[in-house]
Motif scaffolding. Structure first.
Motif, PDB file in Angstrom:
ATOM      1  N   ASP A   1     -39.018  20.222  18.268  1.00 31.32           N
ATOM      2  CA  ASP A   1     -38.484  18.853  18.273  1.00 31.32           C
ATOM      3  C   ASP A   1     -37.101  18.800  17.633  1.00 31.32           C
ATOM      4  O   ASP A   1     -36.188  18.136  18.142  1.00 31.32           O
ATOM      5  CB  ASP A   1     -39.439  17.914  17.532  1.00 31.32           C
ATOM      6  CG  ASP A   1     -40.770  17.750  18.252  1.00 31.32           C
ATOM      7  OD1 ASP A   1     -40.827  18.020  19.471  1.00 31.32           O
ATOM      8  OD2 ASP A   1     -41.751  17.371  17.583  1.00 31.32           O
TER       9      ASP A   1
ATOM     10  N   SER B   1     -34.541  20.589  19.948  1.00 34.25           N
ATOM     11  CA  SER B   1     -34.279  19.760  21.134  1.00 34.25           C
ATOM     12  C   SER B   1     -33.352  18.602  20.789  1.00 34.25           C
ATOM     13  O   SER B   1     -32.419  18.283  21.540  1.00 34.25           O
ATOM     14  CB  SER B   1     -35.595  19.234  21.708  1.00 34.25           C
ATOM     15  OG  SER B   1     -36.396  20.280  22.207  1.00 34.25           O
TER      16      SER B   1
ATOM     17  N   GLU C   1     -33.982  18.074  31.169  1.00 36.17           N
ATOM     18  CA  GLU C   1     -35.040  18.774  30.431  1.00 36.17           C
ATOM     19  C   GLU C   1     -34.842  20.292  30.507  1.00 36.17           C
ATOM     20  O   GLU C   1     -35.046  21.009  29.516  1.00 36.17           O
ATOM     21  CB  GLU C   1     -36.415  18.401  30.991  1.00 36.17           C
ATOM     22  CG  GLU C   1     -36.819  16.964  30.748  1.00 36.17           C
ATOM     23  CD  GLU C   1     -36.159  15.992  31.726  1.00 36.17           C
ATOM     24  OE1 GLU C   1     -35.545  16.454  32.709  1.00 36.17           O
ATOM     25  OE2 GLU C   1     -36.269  14.765  31.501  1.00 36.17           O
ATOM     26  N   GLU C   2     -34.459  20.788  31.673  1.00 35.15           N
ATOM     27  CA  GLU C   2     -34.204  22.224  31.821  1.00 35.15           C
ATOM     28  C   GLU C   2     -33.000  22.649  30.998  1.00 35.15           C
ATOM     29  O   GLU C   2     -32.987  23.747  30.415  1.00 35.15           O
ATOM     30  CB  GLU C   2     -33.988  22.570  33.294  1.00 35.15           C
ATOM     31  CG  GLU C   2     -35.250  22.466  34.129  1.00 35.15           C
ATOM     32  CD  GLU C   2     -34.971  22.556  35.626  1.00 35.15           C
ATOM     33  OE1 GLU C   2     -35.888  22.952  36.364  1.00 35.15           O
ATOM     34  OE2 GLU C   2     -33.837  22.237  36.056  1.00 35.15           O
TER      35      GLU C   2
ATOM     36  N   THR D   1     -29.613  18.010  22.276  1.00 31.97           N
ATOM     37  CA  THR D   1     -29.359  16.753  22.982  1.00 31.97           C
ATOM     38  C   THR D   1     -28.033  16.157  22.521  1.00 31.97           C
ATOM     39  O   THR D   1     -27.190  15.740  23.340  1.00 31.97           O
ATOM     40  CB  THR D   1     -30.503  15.751  22.734  1.00 31.97           C
ATOM     41  OG1 THR D   1     -31.724  16.269  23.277  1.00 31.97           O
ATOM     42  CG2 THR D   1     -30.198  14.406  23.397  1.00 31.97           C
TER      43      THR D   1
ATOM     44  N   SER E   1     -45.284  20.499  21.695  1.00 35.75           N
ATOM     45  CA  SER E   1     -43.904  20.463  22.185  1.00 35.75           C
ATOM     46  C   SER E   1     -43.266  21.842  22.223  1.00 35.75           C
ATOM     47  O   SER E   1     -42.375  22.079  23.047  1.00 35.75           O
ATOM     48  CB  SER E   1     -43.065  19.512  21.331  1.00 35.75           C
ATOM     49  OG  SER E   1     -43.180  19.803  19.958  1.00 35.75           O
TER      50      SER E   1
ATOM     51  N   ALA F   1     -34.182  22.921  27.281  1.00 34.19           N
ATOM     52  CA  ALA F   1     -35.104  24.036  27.078  1.00 34.19           C
ATOM     53  C   ALA F   1     -34.372  25.364  27.116  1.00 34.19           C
ATOM     54  O   ALA F   1     -34.638  26.268  26.296  1.00 34.19           O
ATOM     55  CB  ALA F   1     -36.206  24.007  28.132  1.00 34.19           C
TER      56      ALA F   1
ATOM     57  N   LEU G   1     -41.706  23.146  25.593  1.00 35.11           N
ATOM     58  CA  LEU G   1     -40.295  23.509  25.621  1.00 35.11           C
ATOM     59  C   LEU G   1     -40.086  24.855  26.311  1.00 35.11           C
ATOM     60  O   LEU G   1     -39.261  24.981  27.229  1.00 35.11           O
ATOM     61  CB  LEU G   1     -39.748  23.565  24.197  1.00 35.11           C
ATOM     62  CG  LEU G   1     -38.264  23.911  24.060  1.00 35.11           C
ATOM     63  CD1 LEU G   1     -37.397  22.754  24.534  1.00 35.11           C
ATOM     64  CD2 LEU G   1     -37.926  24.264  22.619  1.00 35.11           C
TER      65      LEU G   1
ATOM     66  N   SER H   1     -31.906  20.047  35.639  1.00 36.93           N
ATOM     67  CA  SER H   1     -32.291  18.760  35.067  1.00 36.93           C
ATOM     68  C   SER H   1     -31.940  18.722  33.585  1.00 36.93           C
ATOM     69  O   SER H   1     -31.688  19.755  32.944  1.00 36.93           O
ATOM     70  CB  SER H   1     -33.796  18.533  35.240  1.00 36.93           C
ATOM     71  OG  SER H   1     -34.534  19.400  34.388  1.00 36.93           O
TER      72      SER H   1
ATOM     73  N   ARG I   1     -40.522  24.794  30.068  1.00 43.57           N
ATOM     74  CA  ARG I   1     -39.438  24.264  30.899  1.00 43.57           C
ATOM     75  C   ARG I   1     -38.265  25.229  31.008  1.00 43.57           C
ATOM     76  O   ARG I   1     -37.297  24.951  31.723  1.00 43.57           O
ATOM     77  CB  ARG I   1     -38.947  22.925  30.316  1.00 43.57           C
ATOM     78  CG  ARG I   1     -39.951  21.783  30.438  1.00 43.57           C
ATOM     79  CD  ARG I   1     -39.321  20.447  30.096  1.00 43.57           C
ATOM     80  NE  ARG I   1     -38.943  20.346  28.703  1.00 43.57           N
ATOM     81  CZ  ARG I   1     -39.723  19.899  27.733  1.00 43.57           C
ATOM     82  NH1 ARG I   1     -40.961  19.495  28.013  1.00 43.57           N
ATOM     83  NH2 ARG I   1     -39.296  19.832  26.474  1.00 43.57           N
TER      84      ARG I   1
END
Length: 405
Positions: A194, A197, A233-234, A201, A76, A237, A80, A231, A83
């Motif tokens: 993790d 992230s 995810e972007e 989030t 991950s 990251a 990460l 996005s 991305r």
């Protein structure tokens, strides 16, 4: 000695502790040399600068790395960074970079100067209190980490109570950026990826619901528009990247700079008197002992060459930034630390489309912090044996004990 041996020796603790003798041997081989297995080593200043500024030399993307090592995708930490704009090429990299640049502006950074000055004074007060009895204070923990993490978190919008948990997480995560051949070493990096992230989030969702005047709010709003510009995810990251890049390099710049002042007390006196400018000192620290020592590129097109050495498509190129800064064809007496140089153009912040967005912030912090440190503590001295981190790409100290009285 050949290019392959250079790469091999970069993996050793001895060389990571002091890479400069190896860099001198690399210069003897030439500015760019093959290193076997489709790899090239570039150590000359002009050559490194050219590759950094040539779009046809891109970064190794996550897809490229997964093609070479299928297990890459299971980590991950690597995913990460893959991305983020750090490891993306056109068209994704300029698309996302432009969005970040639109909110991470020079005006926004310049407006932080009063906050940086106030933070410096608070941290110096803390150092004075900790060292009032003459006991050593770890400069890296008490100041070099806390200043830039506080500033970048202020810019991002990270609450103050969360900020000081990040040093260990960033140290673990950035192992994924090192020159390594063993993906099994990435357990802690994956765990850190993790956790970070998950943190962003939650913070992005909170800022989307209750926006503030910070980068997380601005970028979360753009991602929520779901128009293809950024996005989810972007977003995550690049928030992690902004956090980590926002203090890791500056922390090392401050530590490396102070260590050099202990080795060169005349420079400290010249800074105090004004004979050496903070900007000139910062430039020379970036050149002499760069906080970023190496980076990589991949040849994306046919017909590329570096200093007359053909580089076929798909070839990997290791750029030794630290060696480039000690190239005798670029700098007179490169082994001499001289902050009065007028021709320094350090490559520590990269170049071309991947030039670091935070370079102005890093310089601002260093140019405010170092003179204030010297003014506050006229008897500042080394208080023990410094400990280097066992890293090559991000070069700095784990601990740097000082006494302040």
């Amino acid at each position: 000695m050949d290019g392959a041996t250079i790469i091999e020796q970069l993996m050793t603790t001895e060389v990571r502790t002091d890479p400069y003798p190896l860099y001198a041997r690399a210069h003897e081989l030439g500015p760019a040399v093959p290193a076997g297995d489709g790899m090239y080593v570039v150590s000359g200043y002009a050559a490194v600068n050219k590759v950094l500024r040539t779009p046809a030399f891109g970064v190794a993307t996550a897809d490229m790395m997964a093609g070479l090592a299928p297990e890459f995708a299971s980590h991950s930490s690597l995913a990460l960074f893959g991305r983020s704009i750090l490891q993306r090429n056109a068209p994704d990299q300029p698309r996302v970079r432009s969005l970040i640049a639109s909110v991470f502006t020079a005006r926004r950074v310049a407006a932080l100067r009063p906050a940086v000055e106030a933070a410096v004074e608070r941290l110096l007060d803390g150092m004075a209190e900790k060292g009032a009895d003459g006991s050593p204070v770890d400069f890296m923990d008490a100041f070099a980490f806390r200043l830039p993490v506080g500033v970048i978190c202020e810019l991002l919008g990270v609450p103050e109570q969360d900020r000081y948990r990040f040093r260990g997480l960033a140290a673990d995560l950035t192992v994924a950026l090192e020159v390594t051949q063993d993906l099994d070493e990435l357990y802690d990096a994956d765990r850190a990826a993790d956790e970070l992230s998950g943190y962003f989030t939650e913070l992005a969702a909170e800022r989307l619901a209750r926006p503030q005047h910070d980068l997380v709010s601005d970028l979360a709003r753009i991602a929520a528009e779901d128009d293809g510009r950024l996005s989810a995810e972007e977003l995550l990251a690049n928030l992690v990247l902004l956090l980590v890049a926002g203090f890791e390099t500056t922390t090392n710049l401050l530590g490396n700079g102070l260590a050099l002042l202990f080795r060169h007390p005349g420079v400290a006196a010249a800074l105090r008197s004004g004979a050496v400018t903070p900007a000139g000192f910062t430039d020379e620290v970036l050149r002499f002992d760069s906080p970023v020592q190496a980076t990589g590129r991949v040849a994306l097109e046919e017909g590329l060459s570096v200093e007359g050495v053909p580089v076929p498509p798909g070839s990997g190129v290791t750029l030794l930034i630290g060696a480039a800064h000690h190239d005798p064809t670029r700098y007179d007496r490169p082994e001499v630390f001289d902050p009065t140089r007028t021709d320094s153009q350090p490559l520590s912040f990269g170049g071309g489309q991947h030039f670091c967005l935070g370079y102005q912030l890093a310089r601002l912090e260093a140019e405010v912090a170092i003179p204030a440190l010297l003014d506050r503590f006229p008897r500042l001295a080394l208080g023990g044996v410094p400990t280097r981190r066992d890293r090559l790409v991000l070069r700095g100290f784990e601990s740097l004990p000082v006494t302040v009285r």
